[in-house]
Design a protein around this motif. Structure first.
Motif, PDB file in Angstrom:
ATOM      1  N   CYS A  49       0.781  -1.324  -0.034  1.00 17.74           N
ATOM      2  CA  CYS A  49       0.076  -0.023  -0.066  1.00 17.74           C
ATOM      3  C   CYS A  49       0.896   1.186   0.078  1.00 17.74           C
ATOM      4  CB  CYS A  49      -0.934  -0.127   1.258  1.00 17.74           C
ATOM      5  SG  CYS A  49      -2.211  -1.380   1.038  1.00 17.74           S
ATOM      6  N   ARG A  76      -5.149  -3.602  -0.866  1.00 17.59           N
ATOM      7  CA  ARG A  76      -5.053  -2.559  -2.019  1.00 17.59           C
ATOM      8  C   ARG A  76      -6.588  -2.052  -2.098  1.00 17.59           C
ATOM      9  NH1 ARG A  76      -1.236  -5.203  -6.074  1.00 17.59           N
ATOM     10  NH2 ARG A  76       0.619  -4.507  -5.522  1.00 17.59           N
ATOM     11  N   TRP A  77      -7.314  -3.032  -2.103  1.00 16.12           N
ATOM     12  CA  TRP A  77      -8.711  -2.685  -2.491  1.00 16.12           C
ATOM     13  C   TRP A  77      -9.421  -1.631  -1.471  1.00 16.12           C
ATOM     14  CZ3 TRP A  77     -10.467  -8.199  -3.806  1.00 16.12           C
ATOM     15  CH2 TRP A  77      -9.733  -8.552  -5.163  1.00 16.12           C
ATOM     16  N   ALA A  79      -7.636   0.033   0.954  1.00 15.76           N
ATOM     17  CA  ALA A  79      -6.865   1.432   0.748  1.00 15.76           C
ATOM     18  C   ALA A  79      -7.651   2.411  -0.130  1.00 15.76           C
ATOM     19  CB  ALA A  79      -5.395   1.380   0.540  1.00 15.76           C
ATOM     20  N   ARG A  80      -7.864   1.816  -1.332  1.00 17.46           N
ATOM     21  CA  ARG A  80      -8.557   2.715  -2.518  1.00 17.46           C
ATOM     22  C   ARG A  80      -9.815   3.135  -1.921  1.00 17.46           C
ATOM     23  NH1 ARG A  80      -6.305  -1.270  -6.988  1.00 17.46           N
ATOM     24  NH2 ARG A  80      -4.518  -0.219  -7.328  1.00 17.46           N
ATOM     25  N   SER A  81     -10.861   2.286  -1.227  1.00 17.80           N
ATOM     26  CA  SER A  81     -11.849   2.404  -0.916  1.00 17.80           C
ATOM     27  C   SER A  81     -11.951   3.646   0.231  1.00 17.80           C
ATOM     28  CB  SER A  81     -12.866   1.321  -0.226  1.00 17.80           C
ATOM     29  OG  SER A  81     -12.268   0.976   0.996  1.00 17.80           O
ATOM     30  N   GLY A  83     -10.043   6.176   0.015  1.00 18.68           N
ATOM     31  CA  GLY A  83      -9.469   7.194  -0.671  1.00 18.68           C
ATOM     32  C   GLY A  83      -7.969   7.296  -0.521  1.00 18.68           C
ATOM     33  N   GLU A  84      -7.261   6.382  -0.009  1.00 17.56           N
ATOM     34  CA  GLU A  84      -5.850   6.567   0.057  1.00 17.56           C
ATOM     35  C   GLU A  84      -5.130   6.448  -1.353  1.00 17.56           C
ATOM     36  OE1 GLU A  84      -4.456   3.715   2.888  1.00 17.56           O
ATOM     37  OE2 GLU A  84      -5.980   4.394   4.424  1.00 17.56           O
ATOM     38  N   VAL A  85      -4.110   7.447  -1.741  1.00 19.64           N
ATOM     39  CA  VAL A  85      -3.458   7.409  -2.945  1.00 19.64           C
ATOM     40  C   VAL A  85      -2.376   6.260  -2.748  1.00 19.64           C
ATOM     41  CG1 VAL A  85      -2.051   8.585  -4.491  1.00 19.64           C
ATOM     42  CG2 VAL A  85      -3.830   9.823  -3.223  1.00 19.64           C
ATOM     43  N   LEU A  86      -2.352   5.324  -3.895  1.00 22.66           N
ATOM     44  CA  LEU A  86      -1.243   4.098  -3.855  1.00 22.66           C
ATOM     45  C   LEU A  86      -0.383   4.537  -5.187  1.00 22.66           C
ATOM     46  CD1 LEU A  86      -3.659   1.094  -3.144  1.00 22.66           C
ATOM     47  CD2 LEU A  86      -2.332   2.481  -1.546  1.00 22.66           C
TER      48      LEU A  86
END
Length: 86
Positions: A49, A76-77, A79-81, A83-86
């Motif tokens: 992440c 990863r999913w 973190a994206r949900s 709103g974290e930038v990866l």
């Protein structure tokens, strides 16, 4: 020849993974990371992440298992949900 003992050949150097491959650094408590590239005698890895890259000795790195890869994808999913930038 009968009775002859065959010595096993020692394993060669680990093949360099494709960038993005998920691997586990066994020298850091089985830390999961994404292979980023080779830097001299070391491999550069980064947390799934994001975060700071670290170097690992190729002999201490193994490919992630299917279960470990699935866990990383879920991280990863999530973190994206959030709103974290990866």
């Amino acid at each position: 020849m009968p009775g002859e003992t065959v010595q096993p050949t020692p394993p060669g150097p680990a093949p360099v993974p494709v960038p993005g491959t998920l691997v586990v650094d066994t020298s850091r408590g089985d830390r999961l990371g994404e292979f980023r590239g080779a830097a001299g005698p070391y491999w550069s890895l980064r947390a799934v992440c994001g975060g700071v890259e670290w170097e690992a000795e190729p002999g201490a790195v193994r490919r992630a298992t299917r279960k470990e890869r699935l866990h990383a994808e879920i991280e990863r999913w999530n973190a994206r949900s959030r709103g974290e930038v990866l």
